[in-house]
Scaffold this motif. Sequence first.
Motif, PDB file in Angstrom:
ATOM      1  N   PHE A  55     145.517 -23.946 -14.261  1.00 27.33           N
ATOM      2  CA  PHE A  55     145.923 -22.961 -13.259  1.00 27.33           C
ATOM      3  C   PHE A  55     145.580 -21.543 -13.714  1.00 27.33           C
ATOM      4  N   ASP A  56     145.943 -21.208 -14.941  1.00 27.31           N
ATOM      5  CA  ASP A  56     145.669 -19.865 -15.458  1.00 27.31           C
ATOM      6  C   ASP A  56     144.169 -19.585 -15.496  1.00 27.31           C
ATOM      7  N   ASP A  67     132.506 -25.596 -11.205  1.00 21.39           N
ATOM      8  CA  ASP A  67     132.222 -24.924 -12.479  1.00 21.39           C
ATOM      9  C   ASP A  67     133.445 -24.929 -13.393  1.00 21.39           C
ATOM     10  N   LEU A  68     134.613 -24.803 -12.795  1.00 22.54           N
ATOM     11  CA  LEU A  68     135.852 -24.770 -13.582  1.00 22.54           C
ATOM     12  C   LEU A  68     136.062 -26.066 -14.352  1.00 22.54           C
ATOM     13  N   SER A 136     137.648 -34.539 -12.238  1.00 20.04           N
ATOM     14  CA  SER A 136     136.866 -34.459 -11.010  1.00 20.04           C
ATOM     15  C   SER A 136     137.368 -33.310 -10.130  1.00 20.04           C
ATOM     16  N   THR A 137     136.485 -32.798  -9.288  1.00 18.40           N
ATOM     17  CA  THR A 137     136.892 -31.737  -8.366  1.00 18.40           C
ATOM     18  C   THR A 137     137.923 -32.258  -7.372  1.00 18.40           C
ATOM     19  N   ARG A 138     137.847 -33.547  -7.060  1.00 20.09           N
ATOM     20  CA  ARG A 138     138.831 -34.128  -6.145  1.00 20.09           C
ATOM     21  C   ARG A 138     140.221 -34.122  -6.766  1.00 20.09           C
ATOM     22  N   GLN A 139     140.288 -34.477  -8.049  1.00 20.81           N
ATOM     23  CA  GLN A 139     141.576 -34.458  -8.726  1.00 20.81           C
ATOM     24  C   GLN A 139     142.093 -33.029  -8.867  1.00 20.81           C
ATOM     25  N   TYR A 140     141.199 -32.105  -9.138  1.00 23.17           N
ATOM     26  CA  TYR A 140     141.589 -30.702  -9.219  1.00 23.17           C
ATOM     27  C   TYR A 140     142.186 -30.247  -7.887  1.00 23.17           C
ATOM     28  N   TYR A 158     146.155 -24.230   1.976  1.00 24.55           N
ATOM     29  CA  TYR A 158     145.696 -23.673   0.709  1.00 24.55           C
ATOM     30  C   TYR A 158     144.842 -24.695  -0.033  1.00 24.55           C
ATOM     31  N   GLY A 159     143.925 -24.199  -0.855  1.00 22.45           N
ATOM     32  CA  GLY A 159     143.058 -25.102  -1.596  1.00 22.45           C
ATOM     33  C   GLY A 159     142.524 -24.442  -2.851  1.00 22.45           C
TER      34      GLY A 159
END
Length: 213
Positions: A55-56, A67-68, A136-140, A158-159
């Motif tokens: 999150f931070d 990218d994250l 994964s981006t889905r899990q994120y 929100y996303g």
Amino acid sequence: MKRDPSGVPLPHTRPVMPWNKGRFISPKPPLKPKQVWAIRFHLQREQPLRDLALFDLAIDSKLRGCDLVRLTIGQLVVNGTARHRATVIQRKTEQPVQFELTGQTRDSVLAWLALRGGTLDEFVFRSRSRKGQHLSTRQYARLVGEWVEVIGLGRSAYGTHSLRRTKVALIYKRTGNLRATQILLGHTKLESTVRYLGVDAEDALTLSEAIEI
């Protein structure tokens, strides 16, 4: 039965359902500072070190989710200390973008990595189901949904882009500096930044009204 101009019957087709029917497709709003701290307080209280670091980093880095989740330990840490600034090559534009790591983020990242371990070339946020792969981006996206729901916000409104936009929206609101926000977001065109921030005539007039000559 419908027929073509020559009188030949046309095959029956089902009506096409719009892909976005019932979906929230407006730009995801950024989080407000009090909402950022509400989520952060929840994560600190519950002590999921990975989630707090994620999150931070999302807030500070302003990176797209793709990218994250691909950040490696070596991109954030040098000689056992968290970097104050980091650079990544964006997948979408193939251009470098820099971001800062504030004290809060450096502390949460180091706390997570002390628990996680790993080498410099490993992903900071690894997948729990796919060995050697990143989150994964889905899990994120699912995690972001959980975070906003826990403080009473709607998951559909929100996303992940809400986190990407949060800090730059605040910077733009305080400074009106579009060029700075363009650099921070890693946009190649200023027009993209204007659309991304939702800048409109009202914003321009508000900035103008604040200047007296």
